[in-house]
Design an enzyme around this catalytic site. Structure first.
Site, short mmCIF file in Angstrom:
data_model
loop_
_atom_site.label_atom_id
_atom_site.label_comp_id
_atom_site.label_asym_id
_atom_site.label_seq_id
_atom_site.Cartn_x
_atom_site.Cartn_y
_atom_site.Cartn_z
N HIS A 103 0.83 -1.21 0.00
CA HIS A 103 0.00 0.00 0.00
C HIS A 103 0.86 1.24 0.00
O HIS A 103 2.05 1.21 0.34
CB HIS A 103 -0.93 0.02 1.23
CG HIS A 103 -0.18 0.15 2.54
ND1 HIS A 103 0.49 -0.91 3.12
CD2 HIS A 103 0.02 1.21 3.36
CE1 HIS A 103 1.06 -0.51 4.24
NE2 HIS A 103 0.80 0.77 4.40
N ASP A 105 0.45 4.97 1.91
CA ASP A 105 -0.33 5.37 3.08
C ASP A 105 -1.49 6.30 2.73
O ASP A 105 -1.31 7.32 2.03
CB ASP A 105 0.58 6.05 4.11
CG ASP A 105 1.54 5.06 4.78
OD1 ASP A 105 1.21 3.86 4.84
OD2 ASP A 105 2.62 5.50 5.23
N HIS A 258 4.65 0.16 0.21
CA HIS A 258 5.42 -0.63 1.17
C HIS A 258 4.58 -1.76 1.73
O HIS A 258 3.35 -1.77 1.58
CB HIS A 258 6.01 0.25 2.28
CG HIS A 258 4.99 1.07 3.01
ND1 HIS A 258 4.49 2.25 2.49
CD2 HIS A 258 4.38 0.89 4.20
CE1 HIS A 258 3.61 2.75 3.34
NE2 HIS A 258 3.51 1.95 4.39
N ARG A 273 4.74 6.15 13.72
CA ARG A 273 4.83 6.87 12.44
C ARG A 273 4.26 8.27 12.57
O ARG A 273 3.28 8.48 13.28
CB ARG A 273 4.01 6.09 11.40
CG ARG A 273 4.06 6.64 10.00
CD ARG A 273 3.12 5.86 9.09
NE ARG A 273 1.78 6.40 9.16
CZ ARG A 273 0.69 5.84 8.60
NH1 ARG A 273 0.79 4.69 7.96
NH2 ARG A 273 -0.48 6.42 8.70
O1 LIG Z 1 5.18 -1.87 10.24
C1 LIG Z 1 5.85 -1.38 9.33
O2 LIG Z 1 7.05 -1.62 9.16
C2 LIG Z 1 5.22 -0.43 8.35
C3 LIG Z 1 3.82 -0.16 8.74
C4 LIG Z 1 3.15 0.78 7.78
O3 LIG Z 1 2.56 0.40 6.82
C5 LIG Z 1 3.27 2.21 8.03
O4 LIG Z 1 3.86 2.61 9.04
O5 LIG Z 1 2.76 2.99 7.22
FE LIG Z 2 1.90 2.07 5.68
#
Ligand SMILES: O=C(O)CCC(=O)C(=O)O
Ligand SMILES: [Fe+2]
Length: 316
Positions: A103, A105, A258, A273
């Site tokens: 995806h 974000d 990602h 995040r």
């Molecule tokens: O858990 C992760 O490494 C990435 C998670 C994710 O998709 C994000 O933080 O946007």
């Molecule tokens: Fe993500």
């Protein structure tokens, strides 16, 4: 060793893979970086799409936000409450948060985030790495007739996708996640090919929230989404990062997808995040993205200017 050259500052970088990703050395992240260093980080981000910084254990939530503010305007998630009452979005694997689908974000709103900054707080003994894909390289890999086709298409993105269909989600976890994540259903129509506003590069704008191709029957939609997504996921277009506690990754959310690899069973894994406010995408023909639903949208990031939300957040 390569260097990202700006007028004043050079960063020491090592590539992390052939087509995407670089490790940035000798930078201590925080709110006190010089304008030159910030400009060099931005330039490197646009060139490499994802940057990795080791050894940033000193960062707490406030430091994370202070650094984020140097790169843009932090924004909260449209439906999931932050854990600090400000901008921090937490993914705690022990609470079922596992982003193991490809995806970009928050693409279910029009002005989805321009970048995300993720820091690792707790990790499993092995596994739990994250993979990023370069969606500019994916577009460039398309044969010419498919480029022409992609240029002409628009896709509908929504947060209301079938979480229960994920093979590893328990029905309870899927339902709980769904209740929060889809507390408001958003639908946004984006161009399938977005022109990156900074680099001018053409990028494939798809990923897990892309539900269908506008104007096509479901079967044709699914076939085309899978066809284009296959170019994104080609291993040549990816970089895989094996996290250490204290690592920070920053990605250009307008040029990447990602996937967080879910291979660590019930071991703990905790990441936090902050996303930065984005801008309205435009396609190759100049047509912008548009919100389809809800008809009467709430004041959330990606729908109203971030400054308005910022003002509201800090009112009492
Ligand atoms: O858990 C992760 O490494 C990435 C998670 C994710 O998709 C994000 O933080 O946007
Ligand atoms: Fe993500």
């Amino acid at each position: 060793m390569t260097t990202a050259t700006t007028a004043l500052t050079q960063l020491r970088l090592t590539p992390a893979a052939g087509r995407i990703g670089a490790i940035v050395h000798d930078v201590t992240l925080g709110g006190d970086l010089s304008a030159e260093t910030v400009a060099a980080i931005e330039a490197a981000l646009y060139e490499h799409k994802v940057l990795f910084f080791r050894g940033q254990q000193h960062l707490d939530d406030a430091g994370h936000e202070a650094f984020a503010r140097l790169l843009g305007q932090p924004v909260g998630h449209p439906t999931v409450p932050s854990v600090d009452g400000r901008y921090i979005f937490e993914l705690d694997a022990t609470k079922g948060a596992r982003a193991n689908n490809w995806h970009t974000d928050v693409t279910f709103v029009p002005s989805y985030p321009k970048a995300s900054i993720l820091r690792a707080l707790e990790l499993p003994e092995a596994g739990g790495s994250t993979v990023w894909a370069n969606t500019v390289a994916a577009y460039q890999d398309l044969p010419a007739p498919l480029k022409t086709l992609a240029d002409s298409l628009r896709a509908v993105h929504t947060n209301d996708y079938d979480y229960a269909a994920r093979p590893d989600a328990s029905p309870e976890a899927a339902e709980l996640f769904r209740r929060v994540f889809v507390s408001t259903t958003f639908k946004t129509e984006h161009p399938v090919v977005r022109v990156h506003p900074v680099t001018g590069e053409k990028t494939l704008l798809l990923g897990g929230f892309a539900q269908r191709i506008a104007g096509l029957p479901t079967a044709d939609s699914q076939a085309l989404l899978a066809l284009f997504q296959r170019y994104v996921e080609r291993l040549e277009n990816t970089v895989r990062w094996d996290w250490q506690v204290g690592d920070v990754a920053i990605w250009d959310n307008r040029a990447t997808q990602h996937y967080a690899v879910n291979d660590y069973g019930d071991q703990p894994r905790l990441v936090r995040r902050i996303t930065l406010d984005g801008d309205l995408p435009v396609g190759v023909d100049g047509t912008a993205s548009r919100l389809l639903e809800p008809a009467d949208p709430p004041a959330v990031p990606g729908l109203v200017p971030a400054e308005q939300l910022e003002a509201a957040l800090h009112q009492g």
